[in-house]
Motif scaffolding. Structure first.
Motif, PDB file in Angstrom:
ATOM      1  N   GLN A   1       2.044 -14.986  -6.962  1.00 14.40           N
ATOM      2  CA  GLN A   1       0.784 -14.124  -6.988  1.00 14.40           C
ATOM      3  C   GLN A   1       1.351 -13.077  -7.869  1.00 14.40           C
ATOM      4  O   GLN A   1       2.415 -12.516  -8.091  1.00 14.40           O
ATOM      5  CB  GLN A   1       0.643 -13.655  -5.484  1.00 14.40           C
ATOM      6  CG  GLN A   1       0.191 -14.565  -4.666  1.00 14.40           C
ATOM      7  CD  GLN A   1       0.032 -14.083  -3.053  1.00 14.40           C
ATOM      8  OE1 GLN A   1       0.389 -12.635  -2.839  1.00 14.40           O
ATOM      9  NE2 GLN A   1      -0.896 -14.589  -2.382  1.00 14.40           N
ATOM     10  N   LEU A   2       0.263 -12.194  -8.185  1.00 17.05           N
ATOM     11  CA  LEU A   2       0.906 -10.935  -8.990  1.00 17.05           C
ATOM     12  C   LEU A   2      -0.372 -10.075  -7.987  1.00 17.05           C
ATOM     13  O   LEU A   2      -1.364 -10.177  -7.770  1.00 17.05           O
ATOM     14  CB  LEU A   2       0.161 -11.173 -10.294  1.00 17.05           C
ATOM     15  CG  LEU A   2       1.417 -11.473 -11.127  1.00 17.05           C
ATOM     16  CD1 LEU A   2       0.855 -11.231 -12.942  1.00 17.05           C
ATOM     17  CD2 LEU A   2       2.697 -10.989 -11.104  1.00 17.05           C
ATOM     18  N   PRO A   3       0.314  -8.664  -7.630  1.00 12.03           N
ATOM     19  CA  PRO A   3      -0.764  -7.929  -7.308  1.00 12.03           C
ATOM     20  C   PRO A   3      -1.853  -7.428  -8.111  1.00 12.03           C
ATOM     21  O   PRO A   3      -1.452  -7.219  -9.485  1.00 12.03           O
ATOM     22  CB  PRO A   3       0.440  -6.837  -6.685  1.00 12.03           C
ATOM     23  CG  PRO A   3       1.501  -6.834  -7.414  1.00 12.03           C
ATOM     24  CD  PRO A   3       1.561  -8.379  -7.958  1.00 12.03           C
ATOM     25  N   ILE A   4      -2.919  -7.257  -7.641  1.00  7.86           N
ATOM     26  CA  ILE A   4      -3.958  -6.287  -8.398  1.00  7.86           C
ATOM     27  C   ILE A   4      -3.924  -4.673  -7.901  1.00  7.86           C
ATOM     28  O   ILE A   4      -4.322  -4.466  -6.976  1.00  7.86           O
ATOM     29  CB  ILE A   4      -5.397  -6.699  -8.251  1.00  7.86           C
ATOM     30  CG1 ILE A   4      -5.239  -8.046  -8.749  1.00  7.86           C
ATOM     31  CG2 ILE A   4      -6.185  -5.824  -9.143  1.00  7.86           C
ATOM     32  CD1 ILE A   4      -6.716  -8.874  -8.342  1.00  7.86           C
ATOM     33  N   GLY A   5      -2.979  -3.957  -8.807  1.00 12.55           N
ATOM     34  CA  GLY A   5      -3.099  -2.402  -8.301  1.00 12.55           C
ATOM     35  C   GLY A   5      -2.101  -2.454  -7.262  1.00 12.55           C
ATOM     36  O   GLY A   5      -1.293  -3.477  -6.843  1.00 12.55           O
TER      37      GLY A   5
ATOM     38  N   ASP B   1       0.825  -1.258  -0.053  1.00 15.14           N
ATOM     39  CA  ASP B   1      -0.039  -0.037   0.042  1.00 15.14           C
ATOM     40  C   ASP B   1       0.788   1.260  -0.107  1.00 15.14           C
ATOM     41  O   ASP B   1       0.358   2.397  -0.154  1.00 15.14           O
ATOM     42  CB  ASP B   1      -1.041  -0.089   1.248  1.00 15.14           C
ATOM     43  CG  ASP B   1      -0.123   0.150   2.418  1.00 15.14           C
ATOM     44  OD1 ASP B   1       1.035  -0.932   2.719  1.00 15.14           O
ATOM     45  OD2 ASP B   1      -0.238   1.006   3.492  1.00 15.14           O
ATOM     46  N   LYS B   2       2.156   1.028   0.382  1.00 13.92           N
ATOM     47  CA  LYS B   2       2.984   2.259   0.540  1.00 13.92           C
ATOM     48  C   LYS B   2       3.390   3.071  -0.847  1.00 13.92           C
ATOM     49  O   LYS B   2       3.401   2.231  -1.897  1.00 13.92           O
ATOM     50  CB  LYS B   2       4.230   1.839   0.926  1.00 13.92           C
ATOM     51  CG  LYS B   2       5.001   2.652   1.767  1.00 13.92           C
ATOM     52  CD  LYS B   2       6.100   1.879   2.620  1.00 13.92           C
ATOM     53  CE  LYS B   2       7.367   2.761   2.773  1.00 13.92           C
ATOM     54  NZ  LYS B   2       8.420   2.039   3.597  1.00 13.92           N
ATOM     55  N   VAL B   3       3.432   4.301  -0.773  1.00 15.23           N
ATOM     56  CA  VAL B   3       3.658   5.316  -2.088  1.00 15.23           C
ATOM     57  C   VAL B   3       5.059   4.517  -2.529  1.00 15.23           C
ATOM     58  O   VAL B   3       6.015   4.747  -1.689  1.00 15.23           O
ATOM     59  CB  VAL B   3       3.585   6.533  -1.850  1.00 15.23           C
ATOM     60  CG1 VAL B   3       4.353   7.259  -3.081  1.00 15.23           C
ATOM     61  CG2 VAL B   3       2.453   6.911  -1.329  1.00 15.23           C
TER      62      VAL B   3
ATOM     63  N   ASP C   1      -4.150   2.057  -4.404  1.00 11.98           N
ATOM     64  CA  ASP C   1      -5.167   1.238  -5.369  1.00 11.98           C
ATOM     65  C   ASP C   1      -4.815  -0.282  -5.157  1.00 11.98           C
ATOM     66  O   ASP C   1      -5.324  -1.016  -6.065  1.00 11.98           O
ATOM     67  CB  ASP C   1      -4.922   1.654  -6.459  1.00 11.98           C
ATOM     68  CG  ASP C   1      -6.051   1.282  -7.610  1.00 11.98           C
ATOM     69  OD1 ASP C   1      -7.262   1.281  -7.269  1.00 11.98           O
ATOM     70  OD2 ASP C   1      -5.627   1.018  -8.907  1.00 11.98           O
ATOM     71  N   PHE C   2      -4.318  -0.658  -4.048  1.00 12.48           N
ATOM     72  CA  PHE C   2      -3.912  -2.199  -3.906  1.00 12.48           C
ATOM     73  C   PHE C   2      -5.245  -3.064  -3.593  1.00 12.48           C
ATOM     74  O   PHE C   2      -5.645  -2.960  -2.512  1.00 12.48           O
ATOM     75  CB  PHE C   2      -2.724  -2.349  -2.808  1.00 12.48           C
ATOM     76  CG  PHE C   2      -2.391  -3.820  -2.712  1.00 12.48           C
ATOM     77  CD1 PHE C   2      -1.998  -4.898  -3.671  1.00 12.48           C
ATOM     78  CD2 PHE C   2      -2.421  -4.223  -1.274  1.00 12.48           C
ATOM     79  CE1 PHE C   2      -1.645  -6.010  -3.426  1.00 12.48           C
ATOM     80  CE2 PHE C   2      -2.213  -5.611  -1.114  1.00 12.48           C
ATOM     81  CZ  PHE C   2      -1.460  -6.578  -2.117  1.00 12.48           C
ATOM     82  N   LYS C   3      -5.742  -3.614  -4.608  1.00 13.25           N
ATOM     83  CA  LYS C   3      -7.225  -4.235  -4.525  1.00 13.25           C
ATOM     84  C   LYS C   3      -7.147  -5.943  -4.082  1.00 13.25           C
ATOM     85  O   LYS C   3      -7.991  -6.147  -3.634  1.00 13.25           O
ATOM     86  CB  LYS C   3      -7.786  -4.007  -5.851  1.00 13.25           C
ATOM     87  CG  LYS C   3      -8.165  -2.579  -5.923  1.00 13.25           C
ATOM     88  CD  LYS C   3      -9.388  -2.514  -6.966  1.00 13.25           C
ATOM     89  CE  LYS C   3      -9.896  -0.978  -7.451  1.00 13.25           C
ATOM     90  NZ  LYS C   3      -8.656  -0.507  -8.395  1.00 13.25           N
TER      91      LYS C   3
END
Ligand code: GDP
Length: 416
Positions: free
Chosen positions: A164-168, A139-141, A172-174
């Motif tokens: 895994q792959l992050p979504i956002g 979530d960090k900038v 915007d980490f969803k």
């Protein structure tokens, strides 16, 4: 009082290791939370307040006060061994690493691989500790998943394998895409309470990236594991049932390291991390045998070994002696073979002295549980030992062994 033997295949003795500030403490706390423990902040300090996980400020300043904390997830027993602080990196860390079967390496998604992460990684390499990686603070900038993965291959002489792959990212980490099962886990509003995500089809916008990620995972796994390589060469697509055990084999062999991501302090990604701990990190049965030597002059040069079985002569290694606020002197040990029971006499093979085991405790984060036996593969705290210190071996007097002594070639690392 618990009297039955544990099913060793379901035991995970793990450590959580990280550069200072990457989120080791937060991740550990969230794991304890998710594993269903009604974790009481007050227990150690004032015996009152139940922790309010919603309030970040309240969660600061808590440390896991036990050298080993036992918890359960999905029919598994997880013993989390405290791999002590980032700063006093030396003997304490080495001792803890010695009794682990596996570890979670936590990274900061913005900082990636920091100099101290490299040091911890090399120590774990030296003890051959199988690892999975958790890229925290998504979530960090400035959080960048792929950059962290690239840094791992560049700096850690390892083969990171995103599962895994992050979504956002950042605010915007969803959620994450599970590249093994090809599903998307999207964080929901209940995350802070315990329901972590909704499982959905991979969104159209992420399908290409997910397919590419899955292909890359299979390719990396083929390089790391013969069975997948065979399928790969035959042009066959491996199934989930083939991929999961292959990831486990690769993790244990260290030929590829699974990488996951999340935001521990927002409770995102912790549940998939727990699933990965039970699925991929080894059980005590995955260690074929522990090595030691005899105690008498004529056997000191003799190499002895003990298999992880209750049928073998007892051997155990003390990795921490602590003063517990309620119990007094508590000696933490890992049993490698055989069984220890309350009241039995054991032999300290380093000092050449007999000792008697008093009470045996399994330490949970919010309570201690007295048990009357502990078998091979398990980690507990015991009372009653008068003259046994960290690093020493306890064993059957009739079958003495000194477990391989830890060597500490590492220089003292100064942390600014
Ligand atoms: P440790 O030193 O590795 O044990 O790290 P801590 O768990 O104490 O965390 C260090 C700091 O990072 C604390 O201020 C945490 O609140 C913060 N932190 C932990 N997890 C996250 C996360 O997922 N995102 C963000 N932005 N901060 C986090």
């Amino acid at each position: 009082m618990a009297t039955t033997a544990l099913d060793l295949a379901t035991v995970r003795n793990i450590g959580i290791m990280a550069h200072i500030d990457a989120g080791k403490t937060t991740t550990t706390e969230r794991i304890l939370f998710y594993t269903g423990v009604n974790y009481k902040l007050g227990e150690v300090h004032d015996g009152a307040a139940t922790m309010d996980w919603m309030k970040e400020e309240q969660s600061r300043g808590i440390t896991i006060t036990s050298a080993a904390t036992t918890t359960h997830w999905d029919d598994h027993t997880i013993n989390i061994i405290d791999t002590p602080g980032h700063v006093d990196f030396t003997i304490e860390v080495e001792r803890a690493l010695r009794v682990l079967d596996g570890a979670v390496a936590v990274f900061d998604a913005k900082e990636g691989v920091e100099p101290q992460s490299e040091q911890v990684w090399r120590q774990a390499d030296r003890y051959g500790v199988p690892r999975i990686c958790f890229i925290n603070k998504m979530d960090k900038v400035g959080a960048e998943f792929q950059r962290c993965v690239d840094m791992m291959s560049d700096r850690l002489d390892t083969t990171p394998m995103p599962i895994q792959l992050p979504i956002g990212a950042e605010s915007d980490f969803k959620g994450v895409i599970d590249l093994v099962r090809m599903r998307a886990y999207v964080w929901n509003d209940e995350a802070a309470k315990g329901e972590m995500y909704d499982t959905i089809d991979i969104p159209e916008s992420h399908l290409d990236a997910a397919r590419e990620g899955h292909d890359k995972l299979v390719e990396t796994l083929a390089e790391a594991d013969d069975e997948i390589m065979e399928l790969y060469l035959e042009g066959e697509e491996p199934t989930v049932e083939q991929i999961v055990p292959a990831i486990r084999r690769a993790t244990i062999a260290g030929t590829a390291i699974p990488v996951l991501c999340g935001t521990a302090f927002k409770n995102k990604g912790v549940q998939p991390l727990l699933d990965a701990i039970t699925a991929y990190l080894p059980s005590p049965l995955d260690i074929s045998a522990v090595i030691g030597h005899g105690v008498k002059e004529e056997t000191q040069e003799t190499t002895l070994s003990r298999k992880p079985s209750e049928e073998e002569p007892m051997s155990a290694l003390v990795f921490k002696v602590m003063s517990d606020p309620h119990l007094g002197k508590l000696t933490y040990l890992r049993v490698y073979s055989g069984v220890i029971q309350t009241g039995t006499q054991v032999y300290n093979s380093v000092k050449g002295r007999k000792e008697r085991i008093g009470k045996i405790y399994r330490m949970h984060s919010n309570k201690r549980e007295e048990i009357d036996r502990v078998g091979a593969g398990d980690i507990v705290g015991v009372m009653g030992l008068k003259d046994t210190t960290t690093g020493e071996t306890l064993c059957d007097a009739s079958d003495p062994i000194v477990l391989e002594s830890m060597s500490f070639p590492a220089p003292v690392i100064q942390v600014a």
